[in-house]
Scaffold this active site. Structure first.
Site, PDB file in Angstrom:
ATOM      1  N   CYS A   1       0.705  -1.023   0.042  1.00  0.00           N
ATOM      2  CA  CYS A   1      -0.162   0.223   0.218  1.00  0.00           C
ATOM      3  C   CYS A   1       0.900   1.123  -0.322  1.00  0.00           C
ATOM      4  CB  CYS A   1      -0.847   0.104   1.068  1.00  0.00           C
ATOM      5  SG  CYS A   1      -2.810  -0.256   0.926  1.00  0.00           S
TER       6      CYS A   1
ATOM      7  N   MET B   1      -8.279   0.639   0.403  1.00  0.00           N
ATOM      8  CA  MET B   1      -7.741  -0.819   1.544  1.00  0.00           C
ATOM      9  C   MET B   1      -7.859  -0.153   3.055  1.00  0.00           C
ATOM     10  SD  MET B   1      -6.953  -3.175   0.045  1.00  0.00           S
ATOM     11  CE  MET B   1      -6.436  -4.256   1.324  1.00  0.00           C
TER      12      MET B   1
ATOM     13  N   ASP C   1     -13.540  -7.232  20.787  1.00  0.00           N
ATOM     14  CA  ASP C   1     -12.229  -7.801  22.155  1.00  0.00           C
ATOM     15  C   ASP C   1     -13.015  -6.213  23.192  1.00  0.00           C
ATOM     16  OD1 ASP C   1      -9.554  -7.854  23.976  1.00  0.00           O
ATOM     17  OD2 ASP C   1      -9.852  -5.337  23.535  1.00  0.00           O
TER      18      ASP C   1
END
Lengths: 173, 173, 173, 173, 173, 173
Positions: free
Chosen positions: F76, F117, F132
């Site tokens: 990237c 991206m 999480d």
């Protein structure tokens, strides 16, 4: 600019869209200080330590932190910094037992948003590094107050901090 | 511990060797503040913004910064943090037009060196994030003073900051 | 240890499992050099620049890089470094117009894998920083050769580099 | 450009102000090598390892390191890299037992400062990764010499390294 | 463990205190997939590309991401990873034009908290890298579903995902 | 654009040269989801937690991850993001016991390559953070499918995902 700009219509934080803002030269100057005791002041300023002085390390830390600002401050836009300079001065009043290291950071870019946060972040990390390197001598050091002194460039124009009382103390720059 | 420990025999900075220090539970508490104007105080505390408040973002930034301390402060040892908690309080004196957000950070680890720098770094970045998210309203906010309140654990033992005058101002915690 | 350990049964790289390796004190020493021209040598060593010398910056960069090793080298395990020290020496042969800055890095940890990569990475980034700060004077500087001098600790035991010819040149340490 | 440009009037390091420099296409080519023993050379080049070869990992590490240059080298300006390519070649002289992996990195940007440091950093980290993945076989590998081969673009113009003796050895590319 | 553990008494997020948790060996296995079209499937699996295949890059990215988990996930504790392995498999059903790359990540540590997040993060970044390297051919690729397959170690004990329908689709592992 | 563009003539990955691509405004929208059980759904949406809700943390994590994309995805290009916004919605079908948090990320830049991206990475890390913070309640949550919804700007023009069946499931957006 009379409301928080960092929130979307769901009331949640966002990175503000600056696509339409022009690329201009922008400068910000921030200042902080580390107030130390006499022993630290004398060790930092005496000539026994010529090469590896505390300020050399602190200043590298401050410059590197300026480049990490967008990684630290969640809503900050990434920016290509064009120049960072950190200057030190001592403000000493022996009769008050005041030994204050003044740290002044100037950051410059050519971009679509200002560099206030980069200057404030560099100043803070520079001061934290001084604390780290002297804390074996005294943990009572005080960092700051930390504030923006001046900024130029961008739509919001020139900002110059007035000397004023803030929060019960006088900034004696 | 009566001299700088961060320098080698060439007079240059080094990361101090702590191989022989024991792993113990260590806690550090640091405090800073952001002094804002009345407008910002009111926007931050009114109930119009329920979900995405400024403090939620600042507190995430502070916790993430605690984990980056060794990456920011050159001579800091990397440490496995075991817990980080950030608490906010307002210290307001309307008659003095004083609106001060107090930020208190507690960091805990089980390791061979203390977490003072982690607590101070988290507090600083938390305050910088408040500044960032409110700066469209007023650039005159003041961060700090920032200092260590308490530490426990390790060979140097317990440290408790005395309430005292530092550099011409009173810390009214 | 007669084959590559970094590959799994699919023939792809993996981070080797070191769960069963013991925590022991481990030390690694790496060395590199920067070969500069006479002008740079003289500017770096004369006494006009007392505080902000090139080496002070390079050495901070090297120490910070040691802490980033696992972030740079894909299969490296993260490690809690316990100490990093960087020493400089000049190897000068005026008749050959050879001005070589020697950089020696010692890294120490207490952990389940060695610190060879941390020492080599710190040495490399320290040398790169010297290059960066002097490249306006001459872009022809040469970094390295860079190699491991010694390591102790861990199952593979003690390693001491022999003085030898490698790749057509002599390492004159 | 006859003096160090990285120091301010206090004699301390700064990030040089490049606000006035033009955005142009800039290319830099750097080279390094890893000198290995015969066993490593044979394992790296035989066809048993088709997919997960050492060089595939090293090359990813080098490219990612190019993007981290400003985070590693304190006075480096952040830059938007536009392209990075890494090429490998073997220089083998069986009679001298010389097995040298040559690593050539080309970095391209369109910006206001050059990409020499990015190319040198990518080459160094690529070589360090080869070392890491082969060190279980032999710790005596040598990285470098590492140097700039060529740069184009920017005010300082074209630089082409001459084939020459540097520091007592010949670069036999 | 019947309530959110990540919030302090002010109702704000904190990094949970794990000082009292024991260091034990902990393993987590996560899985994701990238569903691609026939053209990409054929290019990824044919033998024209021997060395620099897409999966070699993706797998390095996944392993490096595992090490960045605590830097990405705000309330995650930093952890010393002891091993990371990524395995690939293809699930192809020609008649349904289904070409699905399965990515399975196993992460191991010896520490005071689990590695579920590390395994899930590595799997996600590995899949994102496949997407990045193939997106010039087709932007319609789908990443995931992504889930934890198994974990062992720690107070909460063993977890094994049951094969089940989740959110309207069947995970055909 | 009918072949992989990320490989050089040696068959190895490279960062594609985009020096010649124009700076234009580019927008990408990505979407993912987290499928949770009823208990988590109710805790996340009830009004007991006003300030420090899970989504406030997840959304900060997502925005910060967008800025780290080039550090996570090897090939990237670094990009100066101009705006990032994350929106949440619940897709609930009580009769199917389906509780799905939809996460939609919009990323904007003005640059020489797209931000697909960045949008996909922000969505993934935002979802991982939800996982999480809720995993103490149930480890069976499923992240994704994750995909690009739309992109505009750049040579490859407008992309709009068709509603379709991919890999055996229906995306019910």
């Amino acid at each position: 600019m009379s409301s928080f700009t960092h929130f979307n219509e769901q009331g949640r934080a966002k990175m503000v869209d600056i696509t339409d803002k022009e690329d201009t030269v922008r400068i910000a100057v921030a200042q902080t200080s580390v107030t130390v005791n006499k022993e630290i002041y004398e060790k930092m300023t005496n000539h026994a330590i010529e090469k590896g002085d505390v300020l050399a390390v602190a200043q590298v830390a401050g410059i590197m932190a300026a480049k990490k600002t967008a990684d630290l401050i969640p809503m900050c836009h990434p920016l290509m910094l064009k120049g960072v300079d950190i200057q030190f001065a001592w403000h000493v009043e022996e009769e008050k037992a005041l030994y204050q290291l003044l740290i002044t950071v100037t950051v410059k870019t050519k971009g679509s948003t200002g560099v206030e946060m980069e200057a404030l972040t560099a100043a803070s990390v520079c001061a934290l590094t001084v604390y780290d390197m002297c804390k074996a001598l005294d943990k009572g050091m005080v960092i700051g107050p930390t504030y923006l002194v001046e900024k130029t460039g961008g739509k919001s124009g020139h900002y110059q901090r007035e000397k004023r009382s803030a929060g019960g103390f006088i900034n004696e720059q």
